[in-house]
Design an enzyme around this catalytic site. Sequence first.
Site, PDB file in Angstrom:
ATOM      1  N   ASN A 122      -6.122  -3.072   1.980  1.00 44.13           N
ATOM      2  CA  ASN A 122      -6.031  -4.509   2.194  1.00 44.13           C
ATOM      3  C   ASN A 122      -7.435  -5.089   2.295  1.00 44.13           C
ATOM      4  OD1 ASN A 122      -3.245  -4.539   2.290  1.00 44.13           O
ATOM      5  ND2 ASN A 122      -3.131  -4.546   4.504  1.00 44.13           N
ATOM      6  N   ARG A 167       0.828  -1.209   0.000  1.00 44.18           N
ATOM      7  CA  ARG A 167       0.000   0.000   0.000  1.00 44.18           C
ATOM      8  C   ARG A 167       0.865   1.263   0.000  1.00 44.18           C
ATOM      9  NH1 ARG A 167      -3.571  -0.778   5.026  1.00 44.18           N
ATOM     10  NH2 ARG A 167      -1.585  -1.656   5.701  1.00 44.18           N
TER      11      ARG A 167
END
Length: 122
Positions: A68, A50
């Site tokens: 996620n 990320r």
Amino acid sequence: MQSVHMIRRELTTPLAVGYNIGEVSEMLTKRKKVRKYIRFYGQVQAVGFRWRTMQAAQLYGATGWVRNEYDDSVSMEIQGTERQIDDVIAALDRGSYIVIERMEVKQLEPVEDENGFRVKYH
């Protein structure tokens, strides 16, 4: 960064130097903003995915978000030109510890006036 004047010149110049209309159309399409929903599978959680996505999106001028998922995948909505999106994905693929085994991609309608790229949490 190119100025508006430079971009206009590039859009008009190809016809003057012998490009066909298909090639000009392809050039314009590459500059068109698109939005995609992408789901990444593989070794994509707990490896900086990320953070790296956010950094690459900022570097290449793409907007959207990444998060996620509960099934160990990562989902993302990304907006930019095809080139910008490809550059972000290429940067992820080069990342240490990240292993993208497969991706699912869906085309979405672009979001007007979206600014920045962020990490989303559930």
